[in-house]
Design an enzyme around this catalytic site. Structure first.
Site, mmCIF file in Angstrom:
data_model
loop_
_atom_site.group_PDB
_atom_site.id
_atom_site.type_symbol
_atom_site.label_atom_id
_atom_site.label_comp_id
_atom_site.label_asym_id
_atom_site.label_seq_id
_atom_site.Cartn_x
_atom_site.Cartn_y
_atom_site.Cartn_z
ATOM 1 N N ASP A 141 0.844 -1.192 0.000
ATOM 2 C CA ASP A 141 0.000 0.000 0.000
ATOM 3 C C ASP A 141 0.882 1.244 0.000
ATOM 4 O O ASP A 141 1.796 1.364 0.808
ATOM 5 C CB ASP A 141 -0.912 -0.001 1.227
ATOM 6 C CG ASP A 141 -2.141 0.868 1.005
ATOM 7 O OD1 ASP A 141 -2.498 1.107 -0.163
ATOM 8 O OD2 ASP A 141 -2.752 1.306 1.993
ATOM 9 N N HIS A 143 -4.197 13.764 1.613
ATOM 10 C CA HIS A 143 -4.485 12.808 2.691
ATOM 11 C C HIS A 143 -3.367 12.838 3.734
ATOM 12 O O HIS A 143 -3.628 12.914 4.941
ATOM 13 C CB HIS A 143 -4.636 11.402 2.112
ATOM 14 C CG HIS A 143 -4.750 10.317 3.144
ATOM 15 N ND1 HIS A 143 -5.857 10.194 3.972
ATOM 16 C CD2 HIS A 143 -3.899 9.338 3.506
ATOM 17 C CE1 HIS A 143 -5.666 9.159 4.785
ATOM 18 N NE2 HIS A 143 -4.489 8.625 4.526
ATOM 19 N N ARG A 190 0.213 16.483 14.212
ATOM 20 C CA ARG A 190 1.254 17.516 14.301
ATOM 21 C C ARG A 190 0.745 18.766 13.610
ATOM 22 O O ARG A 190 1.114 19.059 12.462
ATOM 23 C CB ARG A 190 2.540 17.042 13.590
ATOM 24 C CG ARG A 190 3.177 15.768 14.130
ATOM 25 C CD ARG A 190 4.309 15.276 13.210
ATOM 26 N NE ARG A 190 3.825 15.014 11.852
ATOM 27 C CZ ARG A 190 3.278 13.865 11.469
ATOM 28 N NH1 ARG A 190 3.158 12.865 12.311
ATOM 29 N NH2 ARG A 190 2.856 13.722 10.234
#
Lengths: 438, 438
Positions: free
Chosen positions: B138, B145, B154
């Site tokens: 993946d 995204h 963060r």
């Protein structure tokens, strides 16, 4: 959990003389499974069992038709080019076959003459990866390794908060798994120097080995159906040596936030022989957790685990450099440890892997993660032995290593010894670093 | 890169009437490949090609013996229970078969009557995962995204320093990949509340989907032999819809330091149809990178990539809740985006994956990672649409969602449209969340 039975009898001898040598990895009490063919031939690979310095050809044995019942069914499943069909039959079938083989190979067996025709010297055999590995998962079960590596990045807080609760694992790459003897070019990849503005592409300069055990899954579980801890070992076929090579410089730059990728998937090397859990039964030890540490959640805990859920498997790393080969020198031992130091057991790996419903299949491979013991000399990687690449290792004849050089061959060995039982071994897992291409 | 040819002719019509409907996903210009059998039967699965609301049975077509040469060889390779043999033949073989099918299905084809006997209504078909997937990787190709998710952890520094240099990827689990229609129990796993001293085991409470495209590998590469960027697409068979379900709460607790594991491997769902790169040729767009961003290293850069290395594939997520089903209501659209916004291209995924020598095999699956566009409404996961689970989504009839409820069905759709060309589609990828077991 497998009970002791006549296959573990330490006094039993084989009519295969080399199996009775005290230092053989493959006495009658072991009988590990692999896949082989005649070296340099184009024969199909087929199942084999190691005995002394020989391999029993399971396809040839099947053709004899001398086994019956469950052992015969298991033998038929082991005669093809992968052991997946045998693995799928589950532990009782493999156990029946192992018992039949043990009896047939025992000194005085009436089958000796017929089986003798099924033997091939290991020196004349070549091996393949013994199963079609559908999925490969690598765990991280050595707290000493996790702490050693964590300390390099976070000196004051080496262990992450989840480590003592979660048997940490991640998915690895199947296609690049090879068998002992594998040679692979040094991987290239992106790295970024600490002070550099941009990364560069080039050969890894921090190439390392990882001393691991591989766990082959036997019987699978259906998607959505977790395997309880005390049934977990029914889903394990056996264990073998495994070297999960790592490019530390590639790993440092790529691994955030989704984990290691190109730093691992260029090659991983398996030993040819899978030692069954049954053969390992005499070398079980209790699984313990220091009382001051968090104890596992209920799904990872049981009296059977505490009683005998760990295995005392000695694990050794040796290095043969090109210079040693040229001089005819023996490989140098780099470290020695035991799988008994693992913080998480084989059964906990399986129970955790499936607790969310994930399905395991026959022939799947679980890596134990790098096995490092409690002392610095027991570390299972160069990253640890050289303290993050800061202290060179001294080798014979004035050679030194920080990470692996081209031409280096890493040799993993493993064995079990216990008073009152025969020593059994795992054979060798050898792999060689070739120069980078291009 | 595939050139436009007669199979893309927007004026061509089929003798299969449903293929000429303007809104069909499967006009003559598409011809995606899958694997099917008669619903509820015990027939073997075999290759099929979608045309309008029908499937061409490739095993039945092969039995007719009407194709010749490379198309006939490709057809033979596509007639079995997986498409791996067809994929292994490489793009020219699949292209020859697609051309022969395009001609045979065109209005006026002399083969019409014979092919008509090879059709099965899609409404009467069931599908399987179209390939034996040896390895599944993946990627994480959407910068939107990565930024949306990074911002949750963060806020001041959402994007990690490697993101714009490295096409980040990690290995996923093959065994739990299913085909559209897959239903799976909500996974259980460890989570730890922020203020808790110890984790607990229980059903995930932050279950999410991920809108992805799957990339099926065609021709493989040998271990140690990287695939150059401009040859990368020769190793791609085609693209399909893919939902990589995620348990966000499990992920948060387990993912350090080796990446997601049980949070992902309980299920992943593929659409039945693989749209070939050739069929996608008209919908190519140039691959661009904002001038202010770092430009890729040389191995990830080429004029061909800049000219036409991206694909404008519209991607939609819809949700059908149990209440909607009970009321006969249409599913509600949750988001709409395009694959053209991906920060890394299909060819860059392949070139990066192999730059270290890693071997890809026919039938391997690469996930694109969650596809989110530049605006909040284009986000490809609930995690993003609800801003980390803080803002509920409003659905029709007063329903709301933060994460997925039991009984929810997620439906992915994809299609390509361009002035002067026929619209083509990817079918549907549906998956349903069942209650947790036990």
């Amino acid at each position: 959990m497998t009970a002791l039975n006549e296959t573990h009898d330490p006094l039993a001898q084989s009519w295969v003389a080399s199996a009775n040598a005290p230092d053989t990895d493959f006495p009658l009490q072991n009988l590990p499974f692999g896949v082989f063919r005649r070296q340099g031939s184009a024969e199909p690979f087929r199942g084999g069992v190691a005995i002394g310095d020989q391999v029993v050809d399971l396809a040839a044995l099947q053709a004899l038709g001398v086994f019956e019942g469950e052992a015969a069914a298991a033998l038929a499943a082991a005669a093809g080019p992968t052991l997946n069909p045998l693995m799928a039959l589950g532990a009782p079938a493999a156990s029946a076959l192992r018992l039949a083989l043990s009896r047939a190979l025992r000194a005085g067996s009436p089958l000796a003459a017929r089986l003798d025709a099924c033997l091939l010297a290991q020196a004349r055999a070549e091996y393949a990866v013994p199963a079609q590995i559908g999925d490969y998962t690598d765990f991280y079960t050595s707290i000493h390794h996790a702490t050693n590596v964590g300390r390099l990045f976070r000196p004051d807080n080496p262990l992450l908060p989840n480590y003592q609760w979660v048997p940490i694992g991640y998915h690895g790459r199947c296609s690049s798994i090879g068998v002992s003897g594998q040679a692979f070019p040094r991987p290239r990849g992106q790295t970024r120097a600490p002070d550099a503005e941009r990364p560069t592409l080039g050969p890894s300069r921090r190439l390392d080995y990882e001393l691991e055990l591989g766990v082959f899954i036997g019987r699978g579980n259906a998607l959505g159906e977790p395997v309880p801890l005390d049934e977990a070992e029914d889903h394990v076929f056996g264990l073998c040596l495994f070297n999960d090579w790592s490019a530390r410089d590639l790993q440092a730059w790529e691994y955030q936030p989704l984990g290691p990728f190109l730093s691992k998937n260029f090659a991983s090397t398996l030993a040819p022989w899978i030692v069954t859990l049954e053969a390992l039964a005499p070398y079980r030890v209790g699984w313990t957790r220091p009382a001051a540490d968090p104890q596992p959640l209920a799904y990872l805990e049981s009296p059977a685990l505490r009683a005998a859920g760990a295995f005392d498997i000695r694990l050794e790393v040796a290095l043969e450099t090109a210079a040693m080969r040229a001089r005819g020198r023996a490989p140098a031992r780099l470290s020695l440890t035991s799988f008994r130091h693992a913080y998480w057991s084989v059964s906990q790996m399986v129970a955790h892997h499936t607790v969310n419903g994930c399905n395991l299949s026959p022939g799947d491979l679980l890596g134990s993660g790098t096995q490092s013991g409690p002392t610095p000399a027991e570390a299972g990687s160069l990253l640890e032995l050289t303290r993050g690449g800061k202290e060179a290792l001294s080798l014979p004849d004035g050679e030194t290593r920080i990470f692996l050089d081209d031409g280096d061959t890493v040799i993993l060995r493993g064995w079990c010894e216990r008073e009152g039982y025969r020593r059994i071994g795992f054979g060798e897992c050898r792999g060689t670093v070739l120069p980078a291409r291009g």
